[in-house]
Write an enzyme that holds these catalytic residues in place. Structure first.
Site, short mmCIF file in Angstrom:
data_model
loop_
_atom_site.label_atom_id
_atom_site.label_comp_id
_atom_site.label_asym_id
_atom_site.label_seq_id
_atom_site.Cartn_x
_atom_site.Cartn_y
_atom_site.Cartn_z
CB SER A 201 -0.85 0.01 1.28
OG SER A 201 -1.40 1.30 1.49
CE1 TYR B 144 -3.69 -2.56 5.07
CE2 TYR B 144 -3.45 -0.18 4.87
CZ TYR B 144 -3.69 -1.42 4.28
OH TYR B 144 -3.93 -1.51 2.93
#
Ligand SMILES: NC(=O)c1ccc[n+]([C@@H]2O[C@H](COP(=O)([O-])OP(=O)(O)OC[C@H]3O[C@@H](n4cnc5c(N)ncnc54)[C@H](OP(=O)(O)O)[C@@H]3O)[C@@H](O)[C@H]2O)c1
Length: 254
Positions: free
Chosen positions: A144, A157
């Site tokens: 990401s 995350y």
């Protein structure tokens, strides 16, 4: 006579795409099937993955399915062993925990890192030996843009995706001479089902405005980058992070 576009074909290769019942995983799996690969779809349960498997088979593509929860390493090992040789791994599963730092307990942090990072390591351990034996392999780990650019309210995350990007580089360094390439694929703002609520919120509208492209990406827009990294055309691309974000991470203000 073969032409350069043939280097984007995957005939004779088998590709496992984790988390491919929906979202980016499904789009990448479909593209790889269309490029000639036998695709191994993956979901938590057979029920979740069967409709997609049938869709690919109805369209005339070679496909099978694996079902396991990422945290269940015995089920993972059994399913991968039963699937036959895997040439391309796109590890796409990634859970989010959008809560403030203060609300994320140590156990929550460890669980997310286990699913988003350690499970990737476990999968690579299972598929890499066969790739080394056959002198050809593609490891593509879906990270990401938060691997490099932090956001508030996603501490586990952000940490796990940063670790995944580092794992990709470590694998590239160590396995580079074996015929395996290891790269990460780094999405920006994609309008997947999981993001539906966010997109409709003021925070989602700020993200759209922050993106130079001034829109959320359609999930299908990840597929070209995945196919490139998986293909013979990317034979010397190793240890790279391919960002697909409409320009977000290239800009300070958009
Ligand atoms: N969408 C974005 O804007 C964006 C941005 C940056 C990075 N990414 C990354 O791209 C990847 C895909 O994103 P997405 O939005 O398409 O994700 P998604 O809609 O959340 O789909 C992920 C898939 O992974 C499966 N999955 C989740 N946890 C699992 C577990 N513990 N064990 C087995 N399967 C599990 C889900 O299964 P179920 O269907 O059973 O839930 C689902 O099919 C993720 O790694 C995400 O972090 C996405």
């Amino acid at each position: 006579m073969s032409t350069f576009p043939d280097k984007f074909r995957l005939d004779g290769r088998t590709a496992l795409v984790t988390g491919s019942a929906r979202g980016l995983g499904w789009e990448m799996a479909k593209a790889l099937a269309e490029a000639g690969a036998r695709v191994l779809l993956h979901g938590r349960t057979r029920d979740r993955i069967t409709p997609r498997l049938e869709e690919l088979r109805r369209a005339g593509f070679a496909a099978d399915a694996l079902a396991f929860e990422m945290s269940d390493r015995s089920a993972m090992a059994a399913e991968v062993a039963a699937s036959g040789p895997i040439d391309i791994l796109i590890h796409n599963v990634g859970e989010r925990d959008r809560r403030p730092f203060a609300d994320i307990a140590a156990d929550d942090f460890a669980r997310l890192v286990d699913v988003d990072l350690s499970a990737a390591h476990a999968l690579v351990k299972l598929v890499a030996p066969g790739m080394i034996e056959r002198h050809w392999g593609r490891l593509i780990l879906v990270t990401s843009i938060v691997a490099d650019l932090a956001v508030p309210g996603a501490v586990s995350y952000v940490a796990a995706k940063g670790g995944l990007a580092a794992l990709t580089r470590a694998l590239a360094a160590e396995l580079g001479a074996t015929g395996i390439t290891s790269n990460s694929l780094s999405p920006g703002f994609f309008a997947t089902e999981t993001n539906a609520q966010l997109i409709a919120s003021p925070a989602g509208e700020r993200q759209r405005e922050r993106c130079p492209a001034k829109r959320w990406a359609d999930p299908s827009e990840i597929a070209g980058a995945a196919l490139f990294l998986a293909s013979p055309a990317a034979s010397y691309v190793n240890g790279h992070a391919l960002i697909v974000d409409g320009g977000v991470s290239a800009t300070y203000l958009a």
